[in-house]
Structure formats: structure tokens, C-alpha cells
Design a protein around this motif. Structure first.
Motif, PDB file in Angstrom:
ATOM      1  N   GLU A 201       0.843  -1.179   0.000  1.00 36.62           N
ATOM      2  CA  GLU A 201       0.000   0.000   0.000  1.00 36.62           C
ATOM      3  C   GLU A 201       0.885   1.238   0.000  1.00 36.62           C
ATOM      4  N   TYR A 202       0.414   2.262  -0.686  1.00 37.14           N
ATOM      5  CA  TYR A 202       1.144   3.514  -0.795  1.00 37.14           C
ATOM      6  C   TYR A 202       0.195   4.654  -0.421  1.00 37.14           C
ATOM      7  N   SER A 203       0.780   5.701   0.110  1.00 37.03           N
ATOM      8  CA  SER A 203       0.003   6.885   0.506  1.00 37.03           C
ATOM      9  C   SER A 203       0.475   8.082  -0.295  1.00 37.03           C
ATOM     10  N   MET A 204      -0.427   8.997  -0.584  1.00 38.10           N
ATOM     11  CA  MET A 204      -0.138  10.208  -1.343  1.00 38.10           C
ATOM     12  C   MET A 204       0.130  11.344  -0.351  1.00 38.10           C
ATOM     13  N   THR A 205       1.355  11.843  -0.371  1.00 33.89           N
ATOM     14  CA  THR A 205       1.725  12.942   0.510  1.00 33.89           C
ATOM     15  C   THR A 205       2.004  14.195  -0.306  1.00 33.89           C
ATOM     16  N   GLY A 206       2.244  15.296   0.367  1.00 32.75           N
ATOM     17  CA  GLY A 206       2.535  16.544  -0.308  1.00 32.75           C
ATOM     18  C   GLY A 206       3.927  16.563  -0.915  1.00 32.75           C
ATOM     19  N   ARG A 207       4.140  17.454  -1.889  1.00 33.03           N
ATOM     20  CA  ARG A 207       5.442  17.564  -2.554  1.00 33.03           C
ATOM     21  C   ARG A 207       6.430  18.251  -1.620  1.00 33.03           C
ATOM     22  N   ASN A 208       7.601  17.671  -1.538  1.00 29.73           N
ATOM     23  CA  ASN A 208       8.656  18.216  -0.708  1.00 29.73           C
ATOM     24  C   ASN A 208       9.590  19.073  -1.557  1.00 29.73           C
TER      25      ASN A 208
END
Length: 257
Positions: A201-208
Motif C-alpha cells: 500500500e502507498y500513501s499520497m503525501t505533499g510535494r517536498n
């Protein structure tokens, strides 16, 4: 056996005229005597030593009532009275005296005086009814309610049988659960990832963003090179200053001719 009477003499028992010490269950009436210590309520039969009291400090008597050297004498007071220097004070401007304004012909209304100078018909006004004190506080006919004549709660009449429709009771019915056991729909379906191989499973995070300087830098349009005049030849320019006072003392520099 007859009790033997003991002869005690001609004295006969009688009620005492007043309270005696034997009637007290306390230590006795000796505590009611005045004390032999202190100043107040001292026993007059006992010897009492001298007693002194601490009074308050009295104010020193003033031999003179003059103000003394600390008295502030105003500067305009001399030994013969006030000096002749005129003194002025700043007050507000007083209001001018208003002359009496005589009323003109338009100040009167003679048409409103006809009711007092001539006979007029009676006039009445309609106002609200005055609230009077009610002496009679008994309830009126509308304060009572007659008993109902419909339904099962009639007071003096026989009522017909009443039937009401209620909900179906689960007690004693064919679907009553006597064992109180949970059914198949009580449990939730277990996730297959619990007892089988689970997919990643993968999660969508904000761009760093990489760390750097985020301050605003001026661009080419932020500068005005045409306004720079100190690098080239410039014509003389003069400014209009303020007018100085003719009584201003000139600046004198030491060693100047």
C-alpha cells in the motif's frame, strides 16, 4: 419483722427556706464569690494592691500659634501689603447680553382661544378603561370544565368497550428469540489481508521542496539607471528654502577674517 425507728430528737424534717450547699451537685456555691485577683469585681473583704493603667500619650501644649519659618509668603506681598504690579488672568470670553426679544404678531394663535372665550359644545375623549381593584376574586363560570361524555372515562355513564390498535409484541410470537443468540448478520466480514498475503500500500503525501533561499530578489525592472546623476556631469540645481529671521545671529568661525 417490723423496722426499728431510731429516735433523733424533737427535730422534724421540713422543706428548707432557701437553697443550701447540699442541693448543688457542682463544687458548691463557693464559686459564686467575687474573685480576689484583678481590678474589676474584686472581693471587698480581701486586701487589694495598687493598680495602674497605661494611658495614652497626651499632645504637647503649644506655647505659640504662629506659622513659624515654614510659612510661605507670596512674592508679591510686602510689609505694607500687595505691590502695585498689575496682575491679569486668562478667562473665557463672557457671553454677550441677549436683549429681550419681543414676540411678534405671528407668535400668538387667537384661533385657539375660541373655546375659552365663546360657548362651545361639550367634547369628550376616548381613553382606555381604568384598571380598578377587583374585590371579587371568585372564579367565573368559564373557570370550570365539564367532564367528557366520550371514551372510557365518563363519570356517571356506562361506556362501550374500547379496542385500541397497538404494535405487535415480540413476546410469545413465532419470531421470539428464546435463546438470545446472535445471527449470521451480527458479525462483520474479516479482511482478507489478515489471514492472507497482503498487497503493498502507498500513501499520497505533499510535494517536498529542497531547502533554499525563499526571499524575493529584485529583477531588472526594479532598478532605474536613468535617475543616477552623480556619475556624470550635472547642471547646477537650486532649491527653495525657508525664509530666515533677520535677527538670526550669523555663524562666527574662529580664525576667519
Amino acid at each position: 419483722i417490723m423496722p426499728v425507728e431510731v429516735w433523733v430528737g424533737p427535730w422534724k424534717p421540713h422543706r428548707p427556706r432557701g437553697p443550701i450547699a447540699a442541693m448543688y451537685k457542682s463544687p458548691g456555691p463557693t464559686y459564686l464569690l467575687p474573685g480576689a485577683t484583678g481590678m474589676n469585681d474584686h472581693d471587698p473583704r480581701m486586701q487589694k494592691g495598687p493598680a495602674f493603667s497605661f494611658g495614652i500619650r497626651h499632645r504637647d501644649s503649644q506655647a505659640t500659634s504662629s506659622p513659624g519659618p515654614g510659612y510661605l509668603v507670596p512674592s508679591n506681598i510686602t510689609r505694607v501689603g500687595r505691590d502695585g504690579t498689575p496682575v491679569y488672568s486668562v478667562y473665557g470670553r463672557p457671553k454677550d447680553i441677549q436683549p429681550f426679544k419681543t414676540p411678534g404678531p405671528g407668535s400668538y394663535s387667537p384661533e385657539n382661544a375660541t373655546k375659552t372665550t365663546f360657548y362651545s359644545a361639550p367634547a369628550f375623549s376616548l381613553s382606555a378603561r381604568t384598571k380598578l381593584f377587583r374585590n371579587d376574586q371568585t372564579p367565573g363560570p368559564a373557570a370550570y370544565m365539564l367532564p367528557p361524555v366520550l371514551g372510557p372515562r365518563v363519570v356517571n355513564k356506562a361506556s362501550a368497550p374500547n379496542v385500541f390498535f397497538g404494535g405487535r409484541s415480540a413476546i410469545g410470537s413465532f419470531y421470539e428469540d428464546l435463546r438470545k443468540t446472535p445471527g449470521p448478520g451480527t458479525y462483520q466480514v474479516v479482511n482478507s489481508g489478515v489471514y492472507k498475503r497482503k498487497a503493498p500500500e502507498y500513501s499520497m503525501t505533499g510535494r517536498n521542496f529542497s531547502p533554499g533561499d525563499t526571499t524575493k530578489k529584485p529583477g531588472p525592472g526594479a532598478h532605474h539607471p536613468e535617475r543616477v546623476t552623480f556619475t556624470g556631469t550635472k547642471a547646477p540645481s537650486f532649491s527653495f528654502g525657508i525664509r530666515h529671521s533677520e535677527y538670526t545671529f550669523p555663524l562666527i568661525v574662529d580664525g576667519a577674517d
